[in-house]
Design an enzyme around this catalytic site. Structure first.
Site, PDB file in Angstrom:
ATOM      1  N   CYS A   2      -6.497   7.630 -10.753  1.00 16.68           N
ATOM      2  CA  CYS A   2      -6.225   6.384 -10.052  1.00 16.68           C
ATOM      3  C   CYS A   2      -5.368   6.635  -8.816  1.00 16.68           C
ATOM      4  O   CYS A   2      -4.472   7.465  -8.824  1.00 16.68           O
ATOM      5  CB  CYS A   2      -5.506   5.366 -10.917  1.00 16.68           C
ATOM      6  SG  CYS A   2      -6.369   4.980 -12.434  1.00 16.68           S
ATOM      7  N   ARG A  27      -8.794  10.765  -6.421  1.00 15.03           N
ATOM      8  CA  ARG A  27      -7.983  10.573  -7.634  1.00 15.03           C
ATOM      9  C   ARG A  27      -8.726   9.775  -8.705  1.00 15.03           C
ATOM     10  O   ARG A  27      -8.282   9.689  -9.849  1.00 15.03           O
ATOM     11  CB  ARG A  27      -6.691   9.834  -7.285  1.00 15.03           C
ATOM     12  CG  ARG A  27      -5.829  10.563  -6.294  1.00 15.03           C
ATOM     13  CD  ARG A  27      -4.587   9.773  -6.017  1.00 15.03           C
ATOM     14  NE  ARG A  27      -3.776   9.654  -7.203  1.00 15.03           N
ATOM     15  CZ  ARG A  27      -2.866  10.535  -7.583  1.00 15.03           C
ATOM     16  NH1 ARG A  27      -2.655  11.603  -6.854  1.00 15.03           N
ATOM     17  NH2 ARG A  27      -2.172  10.341  -8.666  1.00 15.03           N
ATOM     18  N   TRP A  74      -9.766   5.625 -12.141  1.00 15.36           N
ATOM     19  CA  TRP A  74     -10.371   6.614 -13.052  1.00 15.36           C
ATOM     20  C   TRP A  74     -10.095   6.046 -14.439  1.00 15.36           C
ATOM     21  O   TRP A  74      -8.960   6.067 -14.916  1.00 15.36           O
ATOM     22  CB  TRP A  74      -9.696   7.967 -12.855  1.00 15.36           C
ATOM     23  CG  TRP A  74     -10.341   9.097 -13.595  1.00 15.36           C
ATOM     24  CD1 TRP A  74     -11.373   9.882 -13.156  1.00 15.36           C
ATOM     25  CD2 TRP A  74      -9.981   9.598 -14.888  1.00 15.36           C
ATOM     26  NE1 TRP A  74     -11.674  10.835 -14.103  1.00 15.36           N
ATOM     27  CE2 TRP A  74     -10.841  10.688 -15.175  1.00 15.36           C
ATOM     28  CE3 TRP A  74      -9.026   9.243 -15.835  1.00 15.36           C
ATOM     29  CZ2 TRP A  74     -10.763  11.410 -16.359  1.00 15.36           C
ATOM     30  CZ3 TRP A  74      -8.947   9.955 -17.021  1.00 15.36           C
ATOM     31  CH2 TRP A  74      -9.815  11.036 -17.273  1.00 15.36           C
ATOM     32  N   ASN A 100      -1.132   3.160 -11.905  1.00 18.86           N
ATOM     33  CA  ASN A 100      -1.659   4.483 -12.235  1.00 18.86           C
ATOM     34  C   ASN A 100      -0.833   4.997 -13.407  1.00 18.86           C
ATOM     35  O   ASN A 100       0.388   5.019 -13.331  1.00 18.86           O
ATOM     36  CB  ASN A 100      -1.518   5.408 -11.014  1.00 18.86           C
ATOM     37  CG  ASN A 100      -1.845   6.853 -11.344  1.00 18.86           C
ATOM     38  OD1 ASN A 100      -2.658   7.124 -12.215  1.00 18.86           O
ATOM     39  ND2 ASN A 100      -1.209   7.773 -10.653  1.00 18.86           N
ATOM     40  N   GLY A 101      -1.503   5.399 -14.477  1.00 20.02           N
ATOM     41  CA  GLY A 101      -0.783   5.901 -15.646  1.00 20.02           C
ATOM     42  C   GLY A 101      -1.349   5.276 -16.901  1.00 20.02           C
ATOM     43  O   GLY A 101      -2.451   4.707 -16.883  1.00 20.02           O
ATOM     44  N   GLU A 482     -13.103  31.285 -13.559  1.00 19.79           N
ATOM     45  CA  GLU A 482     -13.065  30.372 -12.422  1.00 19.79           C
ATOM     46  C   GLU A 482     -14.456  30.221 -11.804  1.00 19.79           C
ATOM     47  O   GLU A 482     -14.865  29.118 -11.453  1.00 19.79           O
ATOM     48  CB  GLU A 482     -12.047  30.881 -11.386  1.00 19.79           C
ATOM     49  CG  GLU A 482     -11.877  30.032 -10.162  1.00 19.79           C
ATOM     50  CD  GLU A 482     -11.439  28.601 -10.446  1.00 19.79           C
ATOM     51  OE1 GLU A 482     -11.067  28.275 -11.587  1.00 19.79           O
ATOM     52  OE2 GLU A 482     -11.492  27.789  -9.501  1.00 19.79           O
ATOM     53  N   LYS A 486     -16.453  26.624 -11.470  1.00 18.71           N
ATOM     54  CA  LYS A 486     -16.917  26.051 -10.203  1.00 18.71           C
ATOM     55  C   LYS A 486     -18.358  25.565 -10.346  1.00 18.71           C
ATOM     56  O   LYS A 486     -18.710  24.481  -9.890  1.00 18.71           O
ATOM     57  CB  LYS A 486     -16.838  27.088  -9.061  1.00 18.71           C
ATOM     58  CG  LYS A 486     -15.443  27.403  -8.603  1.00 18.71           C
ATOM     59  CD  LYS A 486     -14.789  26.323  -7.749  1.00 18.71           C
ATOM     60  CE  LYS A 486     -13.974  25.337  -8.491  1.00 18.71           C
ATOM     61  NZ  LYS A 486     -12.671  25.602  -8.956  1.00 18.71           N
ATOM     62  N   GLU A 489     -18.470  22.346 -12.827  1.00 17.17           N
ATOM     63  CA  GLU A 489     -17.929  21.061 -12.374  1.00 17.17           C
ATOM     64  C   GLU A 489     -18.633  20.547 -11.129  1.00 17.17           C
ATOM     65  O   GLU A 489     -18.736  19.350 -10.929  1.00 17.17           O
ATOM     66  CB  GLU A 489     -16.410  21.136 -12.170  1.00 17.17           C
ATOM     67  CG  GLU A 489     -15.973  22.114 -11.126  1.00 17.17           C
ATOM     68  CD  GLU A 489     -14.457  22.248 -11.034  1.00 17.17           C
ATOM     69  OE1 GLU A 489     -13.734  21.420 -11.577  1.00 17.17           O
ATOM     70  OE2 GLU A 489     -14.014  23.214 -10.385  1.00 17.17           O
ATOM     71  N   HIS A 505     -21.457  39.757 -29.777  1.00 18.00           N
ATOM     72  CA  HIS A 505     -20.898  39.227 -31.025  1.00 18.00           C
ATOM     73  C   HIS A 505     -21.337  37.784 -31.272  1.00 18.00           C
ATOM     74  O   HIS A 505     -20.703  37.076 -32.045  1.00 18.00           O
ATOM     75  CB  HIS A 505     -19.365  39.345 -31.004  1.00 18.00           C
ATOM     76  CG  HIS A 505     -18.907  40.770 -30.967  1.00 18.00           C
ATOM     77  ND1 HIS A 505     -18.972  41.599 -32.057  1.00 18.00           N
ATOM     78  CD2 HIS A 505     -18.437  41.536 -29.944  1.00 18.00           C
ATOM     79  CE1 HIS A 505     -18.540  42.802 -31.723  1.00 18.00           C
ATOM     80  NE2 HIS A 505     -18.215  42.798 -30.444  1.00 18.00           N
ATOM     81  N   LYS A 605      -8.808  14.581  -9.139  1.00 13.90           N
ATOM     82  CA  LYS A 605      -8.090  15.764  -8.667  1.00 13.90           C
ATOM     83  C   LYS A 605      -6.726  15.920  -9.322  1.00 13.90           C
ATOM     84  O   LYS A 605      -6.327  17.001  -9.679  1.00 13.90           O
ATOM     85  CB  LYS A 605      -7.928  15.710  -7.152  1.00 13.90           C
ATOM     86  CG  LYS A 605      -7.283  16.980  -6.635  1.00 13.90           C
ATOM     87  CD  LYS A 605      -7.825  17.398  -5.315  1.00 13.90           C
ATOM     88  CE  LYS A 605      -7.386  18.785  -4.938  1.00 13.90           C
ATOM     89  NZ  LYS A 605      -8.174  19.857  -5.572  1.00 13.90           N
TER      90      LYS A 605
HETATM   91  C1  F6R Z   1     -10.896  22.687 -11.037  1.00 16.73           C
HETATM   92  C2  F6R Z   1      -9.628  22.020 -10.808  1.00 16.73           C
HETATM   93  C3  F6R Z   1      -8.832  21.663 -12.002  1.00 16.73           C
HETATM   94  C4  F6R Z   1      -7.331  21.827 -11.704  1.00 16.73           C
HETATM   95  C5  F6R Z   1      -6.506  21.320 -12.886  1.00 16.73           C
HETATM   96  C6  F6R Z   1      -5.024  21.531 -12.656  1.00 16.73           C
HETATM   97  O1  F6R Z   1     -11.547  22.971  -9.838  1.00 16.73           O
HETATM   98  O2  F6R Z   1      -9.258  21.738  -9.704  1.00 16.73           O
HETATM   99  O3  F6R Z   1      -9.197  22.398 -13.122  1.00 16.73           O
HETATM  100  O4  F6R Z   1      -7.072  23.174 -11.458  1.00 16.73           O
HETATM  101  O5  F6R Z   1      -6.757  19.968 -13.089  1.00 16.73           O
HETATM  102  O6  F6R Z   1      -4.597  20.861 -11.507  1.00 16.73           O
HETATM  103  P1  F6R Z   1      -3.247  21.233 -10.807  1.00 16.73           P
HETATM  104  O7  F6R Z   1      -3.382  22.622 -10.265  1.00 16.73           O
HETATM  105  O8  F6R Z   1      -3.079  20.221  -9.723  1.00 16.73           O
HETATM  106  O9  F6R Z   1      -2.183  21.166 -11.845  1.00 16.73           O
END
Ligand code: F6R
Length: 610
Positions: A2, A27, A74, A100-101, A482, A486, A489, A505, A605
């Site tokens: 949010c 967000r 969100w 937000n929360g 990672e 990528k 997601e 395994h 994010k």
């Molecule tokens: C994936 C991504 C998330 C963040 C995670 C932690 O591309 O961006 O997995 O890495 O939500 O976020 P931060 O680093 O802001 O604590």
């Protein structure tokens, strides 16, 4: 998680709110809404879906007023819908709230309000706030909000307006970010800097429990007891242009290409006379010599950076490193094990991730000194950690991280080198070579990015896949976590990361004819082992895309369907280059599939709820 925005000033409020929400859409983006005053009435307009739906619904409405609040959601409580979208109001519709929360005791409060005859229209936790503020209102909005938050459990950033005092916004914060933008004859509130950068770079950062009363020409901040708080303004060092795509099709591809500069800036901010200067984290040689282990705690990609850091630090500093997902660490039963002799590091791009903040607080409560690696100055983690190392990635807007992750990894390389130097695990010669190699990374990254067409072509062939595997050994395995994330997601293709030696395994049962297996092997001592694993999956019909360094290419040609390479560098640094093709692969695959690259479904994010 949010985004909230609010404005009070002289401008027509709707363009300000919609512009701000546009910058906060990363967000949350399942519904959006605004509340403003028009013709002496509170107007609340909300729409399910993207902000464009709200814009369409608003049509050519002009607010004709200069105060309002907005929200991009969100969903946590209640499905995304027009009704559940914020702002929420009291029954009379003269008080509007954005939030937000999560209000954890909302059911209890709701039942209590219902027993008082109050009728609820939405399924959200936020609606209780609007009714409570109304219940508490005795002619002063600030006091009503203060009484309300005393009843709330959970987390909140709140923006509240009322028709009865149409010149002010009251804002409050606990465990959810909120900043107040300080303008000239206008002031703003927002969940994050991008929403206000167009108007001001000077902000007050609200602390937990604080309440602010904001008019066009005044901002008063109060603590939990109602005492006035004096705060120094904080100046944001980002530019409004960083919140624009600047000719790129998506923020994601722009930010992938910004990595050479981000890495250069992160490194150069610490280089003094050919040495890495980490005085910002203020750890003495004596302290470092005394530590027995390192704990790294983070979420998502930041956790992956932590795993990569483990391999680097253990390799060069010869000290054990444990890495935990923050949501697991904080709930370790009966409580996380921490030794006073451990160095504790949290990593968070946003600096606002709820689980990481909780882990930081847990560690501090056990007497640990916490070092934070974060990209956002002024964020909660940056302020609460004992020492903070700021990555210099610049503003990251795409929901999936790229430059945030690589600069976090870089910080861990630097920390590792300093620990190794202090503990005498690295000779001067080795240290100098390490620093020289680090300095080569930005230019080598540019060379990798120059070959992006190769990756684009691969993505064009494979975007129909439903299942892919990412394998590697050692530090390459850490990197593949990672790489795989990528792809998942951004493109919604199911992908699994496996330690290459672990495939047999169990998961090898999933390999069928033409299953794509991405195999990363940049570490000389492990190449033969990975080639054996490649042979195992090839024998079951897999299509293998191997990635290695230029100098090892030949070894992979016989057994792989495609070999990709990154420029030669000391093995330990190769993963920093290898991550780029996987970021590009996730990106281009998503583009070919028509996915919303900058805002993948279901994601936000900044994950400010646990
Ligand atoms: C994936 C991504 C998330 C963040 C995670 C932690 O591309 O961006 O997995 O890495 O939500 O976020 P931060 O680093 O802001 O604590």
């Amino acid at each position: 998680m949010c985004g909230i925005v609010g404005y009070v000033g002289k401008k027509d409020v709707l363009p300000v709110l919609l512009g701000g929400l546009g910058k906060l859409e990363y967000r949350g983006y399942d519904s959006a809404g605004v509340a403003f005053v028009k013709d002496g009435q509170m107007k609340v307009i909300k729409a399910k879906g993207r902000l464009s739906n709200l814009r369409e619904k608003l049509g050519d409405v002009v607010a004709e007023d200069t105060i309002g609040i907005g929200h991009t959601r969100w969903a946590t409580h209640g499905e995304p819908s027009d009704i559940n979208a914020h702002p929420h109001t009291n029954t009379a519709g003269d008080i509007a709230v954005v939030h937000n929360g999560i209000i954890e005791n909302f059911s209890k409060l709701k039942n209590w309000l219902i027993s008082k005859g109050i009728h609820f229209v939405s399924e959200t936790d936020t609606e209780v706030v609007a009714h409570l503020v109304n219940y508490m209102y005795e002619g002063d909005l600030k006091s009503a909000v203060m009484k309300t938050i005393k009843m709330l459990e959970g987390s909140y950033a709140l923006g509240v307006i009322t028709l009865k005092e149409p010149d002010r916004i009251v804002a409050a914060r606990k465990d959810s970010p909120l900043v107040i933008g300080i303008g000239k004859d206008e002031n703003l509130i927002a969940s994050d800097f991008p929403a206000i950068l167009e108007y001001t770079k000077d902000v007050y950062l609200l602390d937990d429990g604080e309440v602010a009363e904001i008019t066009a020409d005044n901002i008063e901040i109060y603590d939990v007891l109602g005492n006035r708080v004096h705060k120094e303004p904080f100046t944001i060092d980002w530019d409004v242009s960083q919140a624009e795509k600047g000719g790129w099709e998506h923020f994601m591809i722009k930010e992938i290409h910004e990595q050479p500069v981000a890495m250069h800036d992160t490194l150069m901010a610490r280089m003094r006379d050919g040495k890495i200067d980490l005085s910002e984290i203020n750890v003495t040689e004596e302290y470092i010599n005394d530590i027995e282990g390192i704990h790294i705690v983070a979420c998502g990609s930041a956790y992956h950076a932590g795993i990569l850091g483990k391999y680097v630090i253990e390799n060069i500093a010869r000290i054990p490193v444990s890495v935990d997902v923050a949501s697991e660490f904080r709930y370790r039963m009966p409580s996380p094990l921490l030794s006073k002799k451990d160095l504790f590091i949290v990593i968070s791009q946003s600096g606002e991730t709820a689980d990481t903040i909780a882990a930081l607080r847990e560690a501090q409560s056990k007497g640990a000194k916490v070092i934070a690696i974060t990209n956002v100055k002024g964020s909660t983690i940056s302020r609460e950690a004992d020492f903070t190392m700021h990555t210099q990635a610049g503003l990251e807007i795409a929901v999936a991280t790229s430059k945030g992750y690589t600069t976090q990894c870089l910080c861990l390389y630097m920390i590792g080198a300093e620990i190794a130097r202090m503990r005498g695990e690295m000779s001067q010669e080795e240290y100098d070579r390490f620093v020289k190699d680090l300095q080569k990374i930005p230019d080598l990254m540019k060379m990798v990015l120059d070959k992006k067409e190769e990756i684009q072509h691969l993505a064009s062939m494979r975007f129909g896949d439903v299942n892919e595997f990412f394998i590697g050994r050692g530090i390459d395995y850490a990197l593949m976590m990672e790489g795989s994330l990528k792809l998942k997601e951004l493109s919604y293709i199911h992908s699994e990361t496996y330690a290459a030696g672990e495939l047999k395994h169990g998961p090898i049962a999933l390999i069928e004819d033409n299953t794509l297996v991405m195999a990363l092997a940049t570490q000389k001592p492990l190449i033969e082992k990975v080639i054996s694993n490649i042979k195992e999956v090839k024998a079951r019909g897999a299509y293998v895309v191997a990635m290695t360094q230029d100098r090892y290419r030949e070894q992979f040609e016989k057994d792989s369907d495609l070999v990709l390479t990154v420029p030669d560098i000391d093995d330990l640094f190769a993963p920093l280059l290898a991550v780029l093709p996987y970021q590009l692969y996730g990106y281009y695959t998503a583009v070919f599939k028509g996915c919303d690259v900058d805002k993948p479904r279901n994601l936000a994010k900044s994950v400010t709820v646990e």
